[in-house]
Design an enzyme around this catalytic site. Sequence first.
Site, short mmCIF file in Angstrom:
data_model
loop_
_atom_site.label_atom_id
_atom_site.label_comp_id
_atom_site.label_asym_id
_atom_site.label_seq_id
_atom_site.Cartn_x
_atom_site.Cartn_y
_atom_site.Cartn_z
N HIS A 221 18.82 40.88 32.38
CA HIS A 221 18.67 41.59 33.22
C HIS A 221 17.96 42.99 32.90
O HIS A 221 18.41 43.72 32.28
CB HIS A 221 20.00 42.09 33.96
CG HIS A 221 19.72 42.71 35.42
ND1 HIS A 221 19.16 43.69 35.64
CD2 HIS A 221 20.58 42.52 36.40
CE1 HIS A 221 19.16 44.27 36.90
NE2 HIS A 221 20.08 43.33 37.46
N HIS A 314 14.86 37.10 40.55
CA HIS A 314 15.96 38.07 41.13
C HIS A 314 15.31 39.47 41.43
O HIS A 314 14.59 40.12 40.43
CB HIS A 314 16.75 38.23 40.11
CG HIS A 314 18.00 38.92 40.25
ND1 HIS A 314 18.01 40.41 40.06
CD2 HIS A 314 19.13 38.75 40.57
CE1 HIS A 314 19.20 40.93 40.36
NE2 HIS A 314 20.04 39.81 40.80
N GLU A 366 19.20 35.83 44.73
CA GLU A 366 19.06 37.18 45.14
C GLU A 366 17.73 37.80 45.02
O GLU A 366 17.36 38.90 44.29
CB GLU A 366 20.00 37.94 44.18
CG GLU A 366 21.28 37.59 44.42
CD GLU A 366 22.42 38.59 43.81
OE1 GLU A 366 23.19 39.09 44.52
OE2 GLU A 366 22.27 38.72 42.35
N GLU A 382 19.03 43.37 48.96
CA GLU A 382 19.84 43.91 48.49
C GLU A 382 19.70 45.41 48.25
O GLU A 382 18.40 45.95 48.11
CB GLU A 382 20.06 43.22 47.04
CG GLU A 382 21.32 43.94 46.30
CD GLU A 382 21.44 43.20 45.01
OE1 GLU A 382 20.96 42.17 44.56
OE2 GLU A 382 22.24 44.14 44.11
N CYS A 450 27.37 46.60 42.49
CA CYS A 450 26.15 47.28 41.87
C CYS A 450 25.98 48.20 43.05
O CYS A 450 25.06 49.17 42.62
CB CYS A 450 25.26 46.44 41.32
SG CYS A 450 24.94 44.93 42.59
N CYS A 451 25.82 47.82 44.16
CA CYS A 451 25.23 48.77 45.45
C CYS A 451 25.89 49.86 45.41
O CYS A 451 24.94 51.00 45.47
CB CYS A 451 25.16 47.77 46.58
SG CYS A 451 24.06 46.44 46.23
#
Length: 686
Positions: A221, A314, A366, A382, A450-451
Amino acid sequence: MLGANAKSLLTVTALFLLSTAPFGDKAARGQDPANVKSALLPAGSRLRELPLTAVQIRDTFWSPRLEVNRTRTLDHVYKELEATGCIRNFDIAAGKAQAKFGGPWWADSDVYKWIEGASYILAQHPNAQLESRVDELIAKIAAAQQKDGYLDTYVQLNLPDLKWKSLAFNHEMFCAGSLFEAAVAHNQATGKRSLLEVALRLADHLDSTFGPGKQAGIPGHEEVELALVRLYRLTQEKRFLQLAQYFIDSRGQKPSIFERQYEQLAERKVELLGHPMGIKDFYRRFFLVDPAKFDTSYSQDQLPVRQQRVAVGHAVRAMYLYSGMADLVYETGDQGLWEALQSLHDSVTNHRMYVTGGIGPSERNEGFTADYDLPNEDAYQETCASAGMVLWNYRMLKLTGEARYADAMELSLYNALAAGVSLTGDTFCYVTPLASRGDFKRDPWFGVPCCPTTVARFLPALGRYIYSESPDGLWVNLFIAGQVKANLAGKKVTLRQSGNYPWDEKVKLMVEVEAPQEFVLHVRVPGWAAAPDFVVNGERFSPRVVNGYAEISRSWSNGDTIDLTLPMNIQRLEANPQVVYNRSKTALRRGPLIYCLEQVDQEAPLEQIVLPLDAHLEGQYTPGLLGGITLIKGQGLSCPLDDWKNVLYRTVRPANAKPVPVTAVPYCIWGNRGLGKMAVWIDATR
Ligand SMILES: [Zn+2]
């Protein structure tokens, strides 16, 4: 975040159709819509960021949101991080507590993101209580760090034998990047080095572990790349810039670093978010969708980044990678990376982006699927990816001075991202659909949080996007009332901005200088504003417009004013017909805002409403509603479905349409009045 929210491994509805039709209004600005190339500004002329403390925001749109973020969101997020064990993980790793690891395996990053947000707030609103809470947290983090600088509480506690050995699965580098960003923000806000020392020890550890002649590795990531550049900018330590370059240039090897690590891993299960999961199953789920082919496009590792031309995988990871690439270009002028970035930007904004500026339609990865695959009700969009769009476009703007990147930044900011948090600041969208049957609501927290932490860290740094400076003057990128204090050629310049944007089309800029001073004021002309009007000190003025920025060059005197009118006609938008979900539908835009219909405002059921293309529409500012918003009111049609009872198909007959008033609200405030149906794309015919 990591596909952990994915409910199923759905087959992606791929629409492999080819077209180059653009999104947006480049044609309206006189740009060739087919030209996706931008010129990279020379190194010394690239736009520079002003310190956060130089910018004040005093407007009616963002100020209430920032106040809610400061007084409610920050505390709410802290309490959730505490309640879910994310903070306690550091005590366990330090040997000061005994408990099970809490939160997702990248929980450290959420704590760091909270510190980053708190630091921006401290920079603008000194607060001893908040500062001591941050200090306590930093002490816990420092205590958990190992002697060699390694720090990742999940791996330390659960997979100590897999340090740096399962980079696609573990989030060690993502967490490290989040720590570096928090440390820079904390140092700049407080002058303290406590978190920075932790970050530097980890950065040194990373640098001694990875690189040419050392271990091969890249983050599963992305994030550490841009964070290393940020650390380099603070410390001027070249090794950090070189390490960022190494990570970016090491993507896309054959065989992939992730595949090589996968082959070395033993089958074993770990507990993830309360469920047992095999580590190798994770790799199989995302990299071996086709068991015959190890495909790492989920992590943008399918090709060397210089060869990448299409946005894949992603969405949040992609945004951090592209932002890191742009940061490297800023520092090095790397043409290969710049070529790739321009194509990737075309891929996203002209083929794979929602009308709201959000990205990533699919729950499965995602992320991105195929060109024009942009479902509305099932949109993933997202919130972290929407924030990522702002981060990336801001960097593209700094490299080029081209307003189209500021347009894209503004679109994501005011629509997809702003919709990600409620007006009360304590519920959030992880997934942000563009249509709802009435069963969608924001939540206070998520197993994958995370958001909320992205919102908490993003909003207090909003000031950095509004203005820029360059050797010849000041840039106004966004129309957010307040002021900026700059230092141009050693002289103090204050630029005040007022108006009621985005509700009102008039913006006033006022210059304050100690003595007359020559500089260029670059004022963005938004792509959606067809015929902007400039008045300088009371006189009509036709500025030269370069790349979408009006250049006003003169000797400025104290009190000089610019009155800018950005006509906010209500615009009907249509989608490229290859977006099959939006055929025969229309969306509404006024200024930077995309609108939607919510059931609560309608007399007819939402699914029966048709808004013919010739319907008269007008804006109506409504101060008492949701903090003051401009509604779009018009006359539509209601086509009752009574004669469709127990009928699935029939020969075509005229719809039984009746006139009905229709009210649209900005998409960014939808879902703040209870559950209800919503749609951005509205039937234009039936
Ligand atoms: Zn997120």
